[in-house]
Scaffold this motif. Structure first.
Motif, PDB file in Angstrom:
ATOM      1  N   TYR A  76      14.550  11.493   7.574  1.00 13.17           N
ATOM      2  CA  TYR A  76      14.422  11.383   6.040  1.00 13.17           C
ATOM      3  C   TYR A  76      13.334  12.155   5.400  1.00 13.17           C
ATOM      4  CZ  TYR A  76      18.095   7.748   6.339  1.00 13.17           C
ATOM      5  OH  TYR A  76      19.549   7.205   6.712  1.00 13.17           O
ATOM      6  N   ASP A  77      13.604  12.985   4.885  1.00 16.46           N
ATOM      7  CA  ASP A  77      12.434  13.814   4.197  1.00 16.46           C
ATOM      8  C   ASP A  77      12.140  13.347   2.851  1.00 16.46           C
ATOM      9  OD1 ASP A  77      12.159  15.337   6.740  1.00 16.46           O
ATOM     10  OD2 ASP A  77      13.644  16.672   5.892  1.00 16.46           O
ATOM     11  N   ASN A  78      13.086  12.994   2.221  1.00 19.40           N
ATOM     12  CA  ASN A  78      12.957  12.500   0.806  1.00 19.40           C
ATOM     13  C   ASN A  78      12.193  11.130   0.427  1.00 19.40           C
ATOM     14  OD1 ASN A  78      12.642  13.009  -1.956  1.00 19.40           O
ATOM     15  ND2 ASN A  78      14.972  13.569  -2.458  1.00 19.40           N
ATOM     16  N   ILE A  79      11.177  10.802   0.904  1.00 19.14           N
ATOM     17  CA  ILE A  79      10.729   9.508   1.000  1.00 19.14           C
ATOM     18  C   ILE A  79       9.484   9.433  -0.001  1.00 19.14           C
ATOM     19  CG2 ILE A  79       9.808   7.596   2.226  1.00 19.14           C
ATOM     20  CD1 ILE A  79      11.634   8.193   4.578  1.00 19.14           C
ATOM     21  N   LYS A  80       9.166   8.632  -0.752  1.00 25.04           N
ATOM     22  CA  LYS A  80       8.143   8.302  -1.398  1.00 25.04           C
ATOM     23  C   LYS A  80       8.055   6.795  -1.450  1.00 25.04           C
ATOM     24  CE  LYS A  80       5.315   9.616  -5.644  1.00 25.04           C
ATOM     25  NZ  LYS A  80       5.493  10.282  -6.835  1.00 25.04           N
ATOM     26  N   VAL A  81       6.269   6.651  -1.104  1.00 26.15           N
ATOM     27  CA  VAL A  81       5.876   5.174  -1.185  1.00 26.15           C
ATOM     28  C   VAL A  81       5.399   4.849  -2.171  1.00 26.15           C
ATOM     29  CG1 VAL A  81       4.312   3.738   0.295  1.00 26.15           C
ATOM     30  CG2 VAL A  81       5.779   5.112   1.478  1.00 26.15           C
ATOM     31  N   TYR A  82       5.286   3.736  -2.720  1.00 26.61           N
ATOM     32  CA  TYR A  82       4.770   3.111  -4.038  1.00 26.61           C
ATOM     33  C   TYR A  82       3.976   2.071  -3.501  1.00 26.61           C
ATOM     34  CZ  TYR A  82       7.686   6.280  -6.502  1.00 26.61           C
ATOM     35  OH  TYR A  82       8.708   7.377  -6.832  1.00 26.61           O
ATOM     36  N   ILE A  83       2.403   2.248  -3.549  1.00 26.60           N
ATOM     37  CA  ILE A  83       1.574   1.000  -3.231  1.00 26.60           C
ATOM     38  C   ILE A  83       1.460   0.252  -4.555  1.00 26.60           C
ATOM     39  CG2 ILE A  83      -0.562   0.486  -2.289  1.00 26.60           C
ATOM     40  CD1 ILE A  83       1.104   2.174  -0.353  1.00 26.60           C
ATOM     41  N   VAL A  84       1.762  -1.088  -4.205  1.00 25.16           N
ATOM     42  CA  VAL A  84       1.737  -1.871  -5.507  1.00 25.16           C
ATOM     43  C   VAL A  84       0.351  -2.553  -5.506  1.00 25.16           C
ATOM     44  CG1 VAL A  84       2.627  -4.026  -6.571  1.00 25.16           C
ATOM     45  CG2 VAL A  84       4.247  -2.566  -5.366  1.00 25.16           C
ATOM     46  N   ASN A  85      -0.656  -2.110  -6.417  1.00 23.81           N
ATOM     47  CA  ASN A  85      -2.107  -2.546  -6.255  1.00 23.81           C
ATOM     48  C   ASN A  85      -2.338  -3.262  -7.545  1.00 23.81           C
ATOM     49  OD1 ASN A  85      -4.906  -2.082  -5.441  1.00 23.81           O
ATOM     50  ND2 ASN A  85      -5.213  -0.553  -7.085  1.00 23.81           N
ATOM     51  N   PHE A  86      -1.769  -4.545  -7.321  1.00 24.68           N
ATOM     52  CA  PHE A  86      -1.993  -5.532  -8.463  1.00 24.68           C
ATOM     53  C   PHE A  86      -3.091  -6.821  -7.972  1.00 24.68           C
ATOM     54  CE2 PHE A  86       2.987  -5.146  -9.792  1.00 24.68           C
ATOM     55  CZ  PHE A  86       2.596  -3.849 -10.355  1.00 24.68           C
ATOM     56  N   GLY A  87      -3.817  -6.310  -6.997  1.00 27.45           N
ATOM     57  CA  GLY A  87      -4.996  -7.139  -6.451  1.00 27.45           C
ATOM     58  C   GLY A  87      -5.836  -6.567  -5.339  1.00 27.45           C
ATOM     59  N   ASP A  88      -6.894  -7.204  -5.418  1.00 25.87           N
ATOM     60  CA  ASP A  88      -8.026  -6.399  -4.497  1.00 25.87           C
ATOM     61  C   ASP A  88      -7.610  -6.708  -3.112  1.00 25.87           C
ATOM     62  OD1 ASP A  88      -9.374  -5.476  -6.624  1.00 25.87           O
ATOM     63  OD2 ASP A  88     -10.508  -7.411  -6.800  1.00 25.87           O
ATOM     64  N   LYS A  89      -7.178  -7.969  -2.626  1.00 28.09           N
ATOM     65  CA  LYS A  89      -6.947  -8.079  -1.161  1.00 28.09           C
ATOM     66  C   LYS A  89      -5.634  -7.236  -0.321  1.00 28.09           C
ATOM     67  CE  LYS A  89      -8.047 -13.090  -1.888  1.00 28.09           C
ATOM     68  NZ  LYS A  89      -7.523 -14.473  -1.361  1.00 28.09           N
ATOM     69  N   GLN A  90      -5.991  -6.865   0.488  1.00 29.57           N
ATOM     70  CA  GLN A  90      -5.000  -6.284   1.641  1.00 29.57           C
ATOM     71  C   GLN A  90      -5.355  -6.809   3.054  1.00 29.57           C
ATOM     72  OE1 GLN A  90      -5.947  -2.016   0.963  1.00 29.57           O
ATOM     73  NE2 GLN A  90      -7.000  -1.822   2.667  1.00 29.57           N
ATOM     74  N   SER A  91      -4.113  -6.809   3.794  1.00 24.21           N
ATOM     75  CA  SER A  91      -4.353  -7.131   5.312  1.00 24.21           C
ATOM     76  C   SER A  91      -4.856  -6.134   6.017  1.00 24.21           C
ATOM     77  CB  SER A  91      -2.896  -7.543   5.771  1.00 24.21           C
ATOM     78  OG  SER A  91      -1.955  -6.664   5.804  1.00 24.21           O
ATOM     79  N   SER A  92      -5.469  -6.523   7.144  1.00 21.86           N
ATOM     80  CA  SER A  92      -5.985  -5.581   7.935  1.00 21.86           C
ATOM     81  C   SER A  92      -4.879  -4.469   8.809  1.00 21.86           C
ATOM     82  CB  SER A  92      -6.575  -6.219   9.161  1.00 21.86           C
ATOM     83  OG  SER A  92      -6.025  -6.980   9.949  1.00 21.86           O
ATOM     84  N   ASP A  93      -3.662  -5.455   8.953  1.00 23.05           N
ATOM     85  CA  ASP A  93      -2.507  -4.296   9.270  1.00 23.05           C
ATOM     86  C   ASP A  93      -2.146  -3.396   8.402  1.00 23.05           C
ATOM     87  OD1 ASP A  93      -2.755  -5.452  11.880  1.00 23.05           O
ATOM     88  OD2 ASP A  93      -1.310  -6.886  11.700  1.00 23.05           O
TER      89      ASP A  93
END
Length: 496
Positions: free
Chosen positions: A76-93
């Motif tokens: 699948y070459d036509n992929i785009k990821v949208y990072i939902v950046n609505f807060g500061d926290k993020q998990s280590s994984d």
């Protein structure tokens, strides 16, 4: 039977597996992503389609990032990821998988506000924004993003749970989360997927195995269990040599009226095909010809103006209600049977009579089986706003009165005297026709007559009834109650 767990319990299963397999949490996430992609590829094998993957910054988003990486590897070459950046926290994984994605050729964008989204026109969407654990509706940016995704009107695949959907507990009337075409969930379905309100969040769901510790999961305390075919095989008994009609009990079906003899015939037919040794139908005088013509194996006991069942103890099972009609005479008949203190199978009009006599509900004999649909249930036990509360009420009365409540729906909830709720997986929309409940009453009666316990009879009957309909629906657009009633014996044979 499978235990069905809360979101918190499933997180504990993750942690236990990580600690005891042992396996690193990032590797477990990779395993989940692989299972998701394998399932996804069965449905979506056109690699030319464009895919938008929305990823939150927690572990659900980490799953989404790993899925993006694997889809790229699968062409699948036509992929785009949208990072939902609505807060500061993020998990280590999430952070580890984001770094891996940065090193790939995958396109990505960061969404700080839903208003920043412009001209997104993917063929497919993968929702990995928020995982399980929510207990209140979406608000603010998350609600706005869910609305935006829904307005795109594209096929959405949700990772484990649609964003905004509660895994368990009361579901609100106005769902404002992401509306998925399909949810691919890990190891176990969410309890709330079995409630009718879930259709607002996901049209269907599929469970994939990610190799969490099954012994740990099965050992968890829960009220909810999922019936499996192996459970039904354990319940059912093979017929032995030298047995005879007396071995398999005598069932009495009190059903039908002037214009509703079909209900009596369907219940009696299903009871007969379930294997009761003798079946008697207590019917309106005008139905004798129909009974003798359609079911010569069934004996008739006619109802007069007021009928009292003589010697009810001679019947191993007594069912009352299908097509019975509501009248003072039938009320007196039902009351007389309840006062004998014998366990009954109570359905349809007998339930409606019972709803007008709450004093009789308290007098039901132990192991009585009630088989209401939603309207009958609410007449009996009060109006409910949602199915979670309805099942909690059914569970409460099953324990309090030591009865079995079979709350019928797409997934029927069999609430047992010990507090367990067995969710039946069989049955399908092709069975949405009149008379299905009458047939189910007959199957339950046939099993009770053969001395199965009320709990086993209710659980097995629901499974067999639905499975018969499932097999018939393979070749039919709709399935009639008569087809199900006559197909029960074949289904039992196949299960054995």
């Amino acid at each position: 039977m499978q235990t069905l767990l809360t979101a918190a319990q499933m997180r504990s299963a993750d942690q236990f597996t990580i600690a005891n397999k042992p396996i690193a949490s990032i590797d477990l996430m990779e395993k989940a992503a692989r299972a998701f992609v394998q399932c996804f590829l069965k449905d979506e094998f056109d690699t030319n389609k464009s895919i938008a993957i929305f990823c939150g910054k927690g572990n659900n988003g980490g799953d989404g990032l790993a899925i993006a990486h694997l889809l790229l590897a699968n062409g699948y070459d036509n992929i785009k990821v949208y990072i939902v950046n609505f807060g500061d926290k993020q998990s280590s994984d999430f952070a580890i998988n984001l770094q891996r994605l940065d090193e790939s050729r995958c396109k990505k964008a960061v969404i700080d506000k839903p208003v920043n989204l412009k001209n997104i026109k993917p063929d497919l969407i993968i929702d990995a924004i928020l995982g399980s654990g929510l207990n209140k509706p979406l608000t603010g940016d998350y609600a706005e993003l869910a609305l935006y995704i829904n307005r795109l009107n594209k096929k959405v695949y949700a990772v484990d749970v649609p964003t905004g959907f509660f895994a368990e507990g009361s579901l609100t009337k106005n769902y404002n989360g992401v509306r998925a075409y399909k949810t691919i969930c890990f190891q176990r379905p969410k309890i709330n997927f079995f409630f009718p309100e879930s259709i607002e969040a996901t049209e269907k769901f599929e469970v994939v195995d990610i190799e969490l510790d099954e012994k740990f999961i099965q050992a968890q305390e829960t009220d909810f269990y999922f019936s499996e075919e192996s459970d039904i095989r354990r319940i059912l008994n093979i017929r032995k040599l030298f047995s005879h009609k007396g071995t398999y009990g005598h069932a009495l079906i009190i059903a039908g009226n002037t214009n509703t003899m079909g209900a009596a015939l369907l219940a009696s037919m299903a009871c007969l095909h379930t294997g009761a040794g003798l079946v008697s139908a207590c019917i309106h005088q005008g139905g004798l010809t129909a009974l003798n013509t359609a079911l010569p194996e069934v004996m008739a006991l006619t109802r007069d103006e007021y009928t009292r069942i003589e010697n009810p103890s001679k019947y191993q099972a007594i069912a009352i209600g299908p097509g019975l009609g509501i009248s003072s005479e039938n009320e007196r008949l039902l009351e007389s049977l309840i006062m004998v203190n014998k366990a009954l199978i109570i359905d349809a009009d007998a339930l409606n009579i019972l709803s007008e006599r709450p004093d009789l509900i308290e007098k039901l004999a132990k192991n009585t089986i009630l088989t209401p649909h939603v309207k009958e249930f609410d007449r009996l036990f009060g109006e409910h706003d949602n199915w979670w509360d309805r099942v909690q009420t059914a569970k409460k009365y099953a324990q309090k009165l030591q009865i079995v409540v079979v709350l019928k729906n797409q997934y029927t909830f069999v609430c047992l005297p010990n507090g367990k709720v067995m969710i039946n997986p069989t049955g399908n929309p092709a069975m949405a026709q009149g008379g299905m409940g009458d047939a189910l009453t007959g199957v339950i009666s046939g099993l009770v007559a053969q001395k199965y316990s009320s709990a086993d009879a209710a659980v097995a009957a629901c499974f067999i009834h639905g499975k018969t309909g499932d097999d018939l629906s393979d070749q039919n657009y709709v399935v009639t109650a008569s087809q199900v009633a006559t197909g029960i014996s074949k289904e039992i044979k196949a299960l054995l």
